[in-house]
Structures are given as structure tokens and as C-alpha cells.
Write a protein that holds these residues in place. Structure first.
Motif, PDB file in Angstrom:
ATOM      1  N   THR A 170       4.471   1.801   2.769  1.00 16.04           N
ATOM      2  CA  THR A 170       3.593   2.262   3.843  1.00 16.04           C
ATOM      3  C   THR A 170       2.881   1.136   4.584  1.00 16.04           C
ATOM      4  N   ARG A 180       6.817   1.185   6.954  1.00 11.69           N
ATOM      5  CA  ARG A 180       5.851   1.359   8.035  1.00 11.69           C
ATOM      6  C   ARG A 180       5.320  -0.029   8.384  1.00 11.69           C
ATOM      7  N   CYS A 230       3.551   9.502   6.439  1.00 11.12           N
ATOM      8  CA  CYS A 230       4.291   8.918   7.559  1.00 11.12           C
ATOM      9  C   CYS A 230       4.893   9.959   8.492  1.00 11.12           C
TER      10      CYS A 230
END
Length: 393
Positions: free
Chosen positions: A62, A106, A348
Motif C-alpha cells: 500500500t 500503491r 485501494c
């Protein structure tokens, strides 16, 4: 369109662990999951990974920075590298993550929106790297943390315009530096706020209006509180840092749990590289780890962002080491894996497509050897990686 099945002695589907299973793949999607342990009888090609193997969803990191090269001085390295060479480095970094079983990242801060260029490349050739959910240059105050990435902005109108620009370019998330940080020594200290509550609300309101989540870099107590109050979707680092050290405030933990704010803990260290903690944090590491443990025990929505690229002990394939790091805080290996798969997918906004092994999900699959329920390092024993249905390892 290719069609095959993967068989193994165990399956962790992103939420639960079960016995022998067969996952059916067609093209780039999973089309079925057979938990009976039976092999296909219709002539389907079967990749039998063996009784000690476990099938997992591809992992989701993430918080990465593909533009940083995990060198002793990634900021200077970045400054001296032109975009063409930087993009080549990012390709290699993305490939490194993929081969470790990280099939989605991410990217929370790049230069010149290069992560969007790489995202477009990998959309055409997904077997070359993970899917990228890009933020572009992070929003920061003039001269603020990571200002060298090009996202300096202040004032409500300018903040709204910056959010709209990132949405128009195709970013998947908005990143804002709510506090200072450790990589920009001439900016405000890490415990100090860069944006106040009103500015954070402007960014969150505009991003949510456009359908984008917001990730807030937040070390300081006030920054954490203001970002959560403003409604950000995730808090990055969450160090609970005050001027005199780390302070775990129970009321603030309760607020994060009550609001359902995701906390993206910075975990995952290369065990072969000596860690050099920033001087401002060196005396507070144990208190920070206690805080991370308390967040988990209190029921916070914990995901793991490695911050890959920012230091030599943070290479781009480092996320799987986060399972063992979380285990040292009392988190079970399966809960750690869920934080890197199904829970991360929910944050996400790719839930159902990523982070699970189920019909209609992307065929992003990690195969490891070992007992993932009891051995936190089993995830390091990679047997195979599939990205969008193509075996890449």
C-alpha cells in the motif's frame, strides 16, 4: 485464450485458509475454485505445485516509491537522474516487486507523473510488473517534505486544483503530506504539521467528490488527529510522534478505530542490510512498535506499506518480510497476510478484483512452500508467481 488449473495442498483465499484446492484460470481471470482437493478430469492442463505448497492472492503493497532506488541517498540519486533513466529504474523496481509476489503496488509519490507512464506500459504488458495505483507528485507545502517531487501547493483553491489535475491525469489516489518527514531535512520536523484541518478537509472533500481516496503521510500526533478528522482514507506511517518522542494516546487510537480509518504501518525490512534509523526516531523505535501493536489489538484496520525505495533496507521486494515483522508484534501470520491482500484491496478500492482468490478475480496468484498459518517466513519461500494469468516465476 489460455486455460489451465493450479493445484496445491493449501489455499489462503485472502481471508481463510483451507485444505487442498484447485484454482481454474482462463486468460487473465480466475474462473473457479475447487476446494474438494480433486484434480480436473476434463483434460485441463494442471500445474501441480505439491502437497506442501499454498496458493495465495498476489500481495498488495500500500505504500511504495518506485522513483527511489533504495540507495544510501535516494534523494540525491533522484535529483541527478533524468526522466528516461528514472523510468528504466522504475521498470526494474516494479519487476523486483513482482518476482517477490507483490502483484499490486500503491505508488504514493513520484516525479513528473512517471508512475502513470509506467502504469500504462504495464497495462499493455502486465507480466512485466505489478498493477500500479499511482498518486503522482504528493501534495506538500512550499519547501515541505518531499517538495523536490514537484507537488508544492498551498491555499484552498490551489489544493482543489491540484486534486483535480491528478484526477484528470488518471491517478488512483491523492497523497498529502500532513506532517513533516525524515527525508527532507530543511523542512519542518516530522512531528510538526504541514497542513491544518481546514486544508485537509478541502483535499478530502474534493478527492471524494471525484471518487478518489486520500492517503495522508502523518507522523505527528496533531497531523494524525487532523487527517483522521478530515476523513482521509489511510494514514501513512502513523508514528504518534511528539516533540519529545512517541506518545500512544488511547483517545486517538479509539478515534481511528471508531472512524474506520485505515492505518498503513511502515513494515518490512531486508534482514541482510543494517538499518540506520533517523536520529529523530532512534530512541523511540520500541515505543513505536508498541504503538503499532496497540493499534492492531484495538481493532484498527491495519494494512502494510513498505515505503519501498527510501533506504537500502527498503528494496522494492521487501514487503513479504512484513509478515515476520508483524508477527513480532503479536499479529498472526494469517492476519498479516489478510492485511496485505483482502484488506489492502478494500483500502485501494480494488476489492473483489485484487487480494482474493475467487471466481472473477484477477489471476494474480502467489504460490509459496510451507505452513503459512504458523510460519511467518513461509511467504518468502516463493514457488511461483502469476500475474494476470501469466506465470512470471
Amino acid at each position: 485464450m489460455t486455460s489451465y488449473a493450479i493445484h496445491a495442498g493449501a489455499l489462503f483465499d485472502g481471508r481463510n485458509l483451507s485444505g487442498p484446492a484447485t484454482v481454474h484460470v482462463m486468460g487473465d481471470r480466475i474462473v473457479g475454485v475447487d476446494r474438494t482437493g480433486a484434480m480436473p478430469a476434463d483434460g485441463t492442463e494442471v500445474l501441480d505445485m505439491g502437497p506442501s505448497a499454498c496458493l495465495l492472492p498476489g500481495l498488495i503493497d500500500t505504500h511504495v516509491h518506485l522513483v527511489f532506488d533504495a540507495s544510501p541517498d535516494p534523494v540525491s540519486s533522484l535529483a541527478s537522474t533524468p526522466d528516461s533513466a528514472l523510468l528504466a529504474h522504475m521498470r526494474a523496481a516494479a519487476r523486483s516487486a513482482l518476482l517477490a509476489g507483490v502483484t499490486t503496488v500503491r505508488d504514493l509519490g513520484d516525479r513528473d507523473y512517471l508512475s502513470l507512464a509506467l502504469k500504462a506500459e504495464l497495462a499493455r504488458q502486465p507480466e512485466h510488473g505489478p498493477e500500479i495505483l499511482a498518486a503522482g507528485p504528493p501534495l506538500t507545502t512550499p519547501g515541505g517534505h518531499c517538495h523536490f517531487l514537484g507537488g508544492e501547493v498551498e491555499g484552498a483553491d490551489a489544493l482543489r486544483a491540484a486534486v483535480r489535475e491528478r484526477h484528470a491525469r488518471g491517478c488512483s489516489v491523492i497523497k498529502i503530506m500532513a506532517s513533516g518527514g525524515h527525508m527532507t531535512p530543511d523542512s519542518v520536523p516530522a512531528h510538526a504539521s504541514q497542513y491544518g484541518l481546514d486544508d485537509l478537509r478541502v483535499v478530502v472533500d474534493e478527492a471524494h467528490r471525484l471518487g478518489l481516496p486520500v492517503a495522508a503521510h502523518a507522523h505527528g500526533l496533531r497531523a494524525i488527529e487532523d487527517a483522521a478528522e478530515a476523513g482521509v482514507d489511510s494514514l501513512e506511517h502513523v508514528s504518534f510522534l511528539a516533540a519529545d518522542g512517541v506518545t500512544c494516546e488511547p483517545e486517538l487510537v479509539d478515534m481511528l478505530v471508531r472512524k474506520g480509518t485505515f492505518v498503513s504501518l511502515t513494515m518490512g525490512l531486508d534482514p541482510n542490510v543494517a538499518v540506520q534509523v533517523p536520529e529523530s526516531m532512534a530512541a523511540h523505535v520500541d515505543a513505536l512498535l508498541d504503538t503499532y501493536s496497540h493499534l492492531h489489538k484495538a481493532g484498527a484496520q491495519v494494512v502494510v506499506g513498505s515505503d519501498a525505495g527510501v533506504a537500502p533496507w527498503k528494496p522494492h521486494d521487501v514487503l513479504p518480510h512484513g509478515v515476520a515483522d508483524l508477527a513480532r508484534l503479536g499479529v498472526s501470520p494469517l492476519a498479516a497476510l489478510a492485511s496485505m491482500t483482502s484488506l489492502a484491496a478494500r483500502l485501494c478500492r480494488v476489492e473483489g478484483r485484487k487480494g482474493v482468490i475467487a471466481a472473477e478475480a484477477d489471476a494474480d496468484i502467489l504460490v509459496v512452500d510451507g505452513d503459512v498459518a504458523h510460519d511467518p517466513e513461509a511467504v518468502l519461500n516463493v514457488q511461483a508467481v502469476f500475474r494476470a494469468g501469466t506465470r512470471v516465476r
